[in-house]
Design an enzyme around this catalytic site. Structure first.
Site, PDB file in Angstrom:
ATOM      1  N   GLY A  11     -77.647 -10.030 -72.597  1.00  0.00           N
ATOM      2  CA  GLY A  11     -77.687  -9.992 -71.139  1.00  0.00           C
ATOM      3  C   GLY A  11     -76.748  -8.952 -70.556  1.00  0.00           C
ATOM      4  CD  GLN A  12     -77.673  -7.348 -65.084  1.00  0.00           C
ATOM      5  OE1 GLN A  12     -77.544  -6.307 -64.470  1.00  0.00           O
ATOM      6  NE2 GLN A  12     -77.908  -8.484 -64.471  1.00  0.00           N
ATOM      7  CB  VAL A  13     -72.261 -10.871 -68.073  1.00  0.00           C
ATOM      8  CG1 VAL A  13     -70.782 -11.197 -68.294  1.00  0.00           C
ATOM      9  CG2 VAL A  13     -72.541 -10.728 -66.578  1.00  0.00           C
ATOM     10  CB  ALA A  60     -77.978 -18.143 -67.274  1.00  0.00           C
ATOM     11  CG  ASP A 102     -74.105 -16.296 -55.380  1.00  0.00           C
ATOM     12  OD1 ASP A 102     -74.549 -16.201 -56.551  1.00  0.00           O
ATOM     13  OD2 ASP A 102     -74.619 -15.683 -54.427  1.00  0.00           O
ATOM     14  CE1 TYR A 125     -79.896 -18.888 -62.061  1.00  0.00           C
ATOM     15  CE2 TYR A 125     -79.126 -18.531 -59.817  1.00  0.00           C
ATOM     16  CZ  TYR A 125     -78.968 -18.361 -61.182  1.00  0.00           C
ATOM     17  OH  TYR A 125     -77.890 -17.658 -61.668  1.00  0.00           O
ATOM     18  CD1 TRP A 150     -75.232 -11.949 -54.432  1.00  0.00           C
ATOM     19  CD2 TRP A 150     -75.310 -10.019 -53.293  1.00  0.00           C
ATOM     20  NE1 TRP A 150     -75.688 -12.227 -53.175  1.00  0.00           N
ATOM     21  CE2 TRP A 150     -75.747 -11.069 -52.444  1.00  0.00           C
ATOM     22  CE3 TRP A 150     -75.249  -8.727 -52.788  1.00  0.00           C
ATOM     23  CZ2 TRP A 150     -76.141 -10.850 -51.123  1.00  0.00           C
ATOM     24  CZ3 TRP A 150     -75.638  -8.516 -51.468  1.00  0.00           C
ATOM     25  CH2 TRP A 150     -76.085  -9.560 -50.650  1.00  0.00           C
TER      26      TRP A 150
END
Length: 293
Positions: A11-13, A60, A102, A125, A150
């Site tokens: 994933g991105q993170v 996730a 968030d 979600y 975001w």
């Protein structure tokens, strides 16, 4: 040396964490093929085999709109799996850091959300992510839940910044929602913060929620304008001539989104001793990295 199990490594993170976490231990990174979060037995097996000291769950189900029609799948990955991970972490005495969102808030405030504020997700979600938080709080002995927002990064396709670059290359005009406000956050800054949190906390007794985003506030429209300005300066190929601000009602989506989802970073800043980088500075750094790839 600490042994760190990292989930969601594609994933991105996750891709950033593969690098940053090496400063505090040996990273065993698993992706969705190696760890099936819809299978409780597979989750237990992987954790028992690896026997990590720390588990960082960056995996996730993140398709906000699709979740409205795939509630069971989203709940399995975002709600049930983190609870099982927390239970298994207890059995082997491991510390768990779990990434949340968030979207556990409804956006009804007009000041930054604190870790202690009442949660009230608007869509599936957010509901499934809140279920994961609650499962960890109920079953976990030692954990940090880190809420962020975001998120964008150089890896992966499904983030707003890369979507703007793709659309800005093909289109001369775009309409972007201007009445949803948050804090755009670079995945590298999240990974770096997670690594710093794990370095600074007493991992033997912590049970905490922290918020982290880049500092500053923007709408999606503001972010799009910033992307195009910075990308043009760097030399990205763009045909975009005009960006029109619109309201949420003009761009209906299956999932309702919070109008205001700014998270307060004060608690995290107090822990680490420094404030989060300003969102526009991080955006510029990310685009520079992407341009050089």
């Amino acid at each position: 040396m600490k042994k760190i199990l990292l989930t969601g490594s594609d994933g991105q993170v996750g891709q950033e964490l593969k690098q940053t976490l090496t400063s505090i231990g040996e990273v065993i990174a698993v992706n969705r093929q190696q760890l099936d979060l819809t299978s409780p037995n597979n989750i237990k097996k992987v954790i028992q085999e690896i026997q990590p000291n720390i588990i960082v769950n960056s995996a996730a189900y993140t398709a906000v709109d699709k979740a409205e029609n795939e509630a069971d799948l989203a709940f399995a990955i975002n709600g049930i799996a983190p609870t099982i991970i927390a239970e298994e972490a207890n059995k082997i005495g491991a510390f768990l850091l779990h990434i949340s969102t968030d979207y556990v808030f409804d956006g009804g405030k007009n000041t930054p959300y604190l870790e202690t504020d009442v949660t009230h997700p608007l869509g599936v979600y957010g509901q499934t992510k809140l279920a994961g938080e609650e499962g960890i709080e109920k079953k976990g002995d030692r954990y940090v839940i880190l809420r962020t927002a975001w998120v964008y990064g150089t890896e992966g396709k499904g983030n707003f910044v890369k979507t703007m670059l793709r659309l800005g290359k093909d289109k001369e005009q775009l309409s972007i929602v201007a009445d949803q406000v948050g804090s755009p956050t670079w995945s590298y800054d999240i990974a770096n913060t997670i690594t710093q949190i794990l370095s600074n906390l007493n991992l033997t007794e912590t049970r905490e929620i922290y918020h982290f985003t880049n500092s500053g506030v923007a709408s999606w429209y503001d972010l799009a304008i910033a992307v195009f300005q910075e990308a043009k300066n760097l030399g990205f190929p763009l045909n975009i001539q005009q960006v029109n601000p619109i309201i949420t009602a003009e761009y209906p989506t299956p999932a309702k989104r919070p109008h205001y989802s700014v998270l307060s970073g004060k608690k995290t800043a107090n822990l680490l001793g420094y404030n989060a980088p300003y969102w526009r500075d991080s955006l510029k750094q990310m685009l520079t990295k992407l341009y050089e790839k």
